[in-house]
Write a protein that holds these residues in place. Sequence first.
Motif, short mmCIF file in Angstrom:
data_model
loop_
_atom_site.label_atom_id
_atom_site.label_comp_id
_atom_site.label_asym_id
_atom_site.label_seq_id
_atom_site.Cartn_x
_atom_site.Cartn_y
_atom_site.Cartn_z
N LYS A 215 -73.46 37.23 7.05
CA LYS A 215 -72.92 36.63 8.27
C LYS A 215 -73.43 35.21 8.46
N ARG A 218 -71.51 33.06 5.91
CA ARG A 218 -70.09 32.93 6.29
C ARG A 218 -69.93 32.02 7.50
N GLU A 225 -65.85 33.94 0.53
CA GLU A 225 -65.95 35.40 0.44
C GLU A 225 -67.07 35.76 -0.54
N ASN A 242 -65.84 45.00 3.90
CA ASN A 242 -65.27 44.51 5.16
C ASN A 242 -64.47 43.25 4.87
N GLU A 243 -63.19 43.40 4.69
CA GLU A 243 -62.34 42.27 4.30
C GLU A 243 -62.27 41.21 5.40
N ASN A 244 -62.33 41.64 6.65
CA ASN A 244 -62.29 40.66 7.74
C ASN A 244 -63.49 39.72 7.71
N ASP A 245 -64.63 40.23 7.24
CA ASP A 245 -65.83 39.41 7.14
C ASP A 245 -65.96 38.73 5.78
#
Length: 400
Positions: A215, A218, A225, A242-245
């Motif tokens: 996190k 990102r 990614e 977790n594709e959204n993250d």
Amino acid sequence: MKHLVIIGLVIPEPASTAAGHRMMQLIELFREKNYRITFLTAANNMDFSEKIDVEKIEINSKSFDEKIKTLNPDIVLFDRYVTEEQLGWRISENCPDAIKILDTEDLHFLREARRKAFAEKREVNDQDFINEIFKREFASILRCDLSLIISEVEMNLLVQKFRINTEILFYIPFLSEEKQENKPSFADRQHFVSIGNFLHEPNWQTVIKLKTFWKSIRKLIPDAELHIYGAYATEKVFQLNNENDGFIVKGRAESAESVFRQYRVLLAPIPFGAGLKGKLWECMKFGLPSVTSSIGAEAMHKNLPWNGFIEDSDKNFINKAVELYQNEKVWNQANDHAEEILKQVFDKQLYVDQFWKKIADMKENLQNHRAENYLGIILQHHQLNSTKYMSRWIEEKNKK
């Protein structure tokens, strides 16, 4: 024709494990000297194994005695101490003139010491080394005519702390030959990557650590990614996806080379382990800089600058990961460092002639070589009076 018999704990999977890659390099060394090679194993991991001639064996069975006498090898190579423990005494009884070589892969007792200290959230101390694995692995090293050590740190530990005679040890790391050409540039790559076989506990702990870092990384690089590759990923690994993250679990890589050629930075905050890290060595070959821990880089670069960064603090690791990903100049310097490391640490020509000289000297003076290894003689005697009879007992029990 000279004959090498390898007794494998598993069938080599060079695309999945560093140990598999290491074994295939040793096989290639012997092939270059025109050895006939027979690979014996009780393992069944055929789906992703290297295509080599494999013969199945039973561990506690007289059938092995007949097989090994028929094969009549010049050299027997044990894949890790467990195979020597199981079958070394049978080699000594049935093929007494065969040179016995142990490929340690890495020192398992060292890895266990570090695992225990990691689990207890403390530094390793000398008492940690003297674990149950140490007693077994150390005995196997002493019983063999020669043990192959992959790490200079481990070589120094055996020689300086445990006073093992250097005559029964040979340092040989991963071996690099041809220089890779047409490596994709900084601009042609994107995203972070982590890779490692999940049968190996440090790789799982590495991914757990990356999950805590991600996190923060990102937040500083919103479009990036992190792709997680590794053979034998279990459901608990895929639950981290977790594709959204942008934290994406890919599972087994079909081709490690294609993975190393498409990403910009490899992240490997390895918390414990031993030996050399195959993924970090392969990164250097294919132009992929890395950020790793002191354990990850251990024994891999002498005093040369790393091909990226070595950081043990969480904050520094995150900052250096971002810097390496965004700064093309720093990224290119890292690749220059990789070339120098490959040349000075892993070049095959640094080791191969010394290796064959060692083998030749042992062939000519095997009895004298063994006579100088007093502890090996004692341990060989005790193995024949303990492991041997336990195996015979199991053999008889299985008949019933």
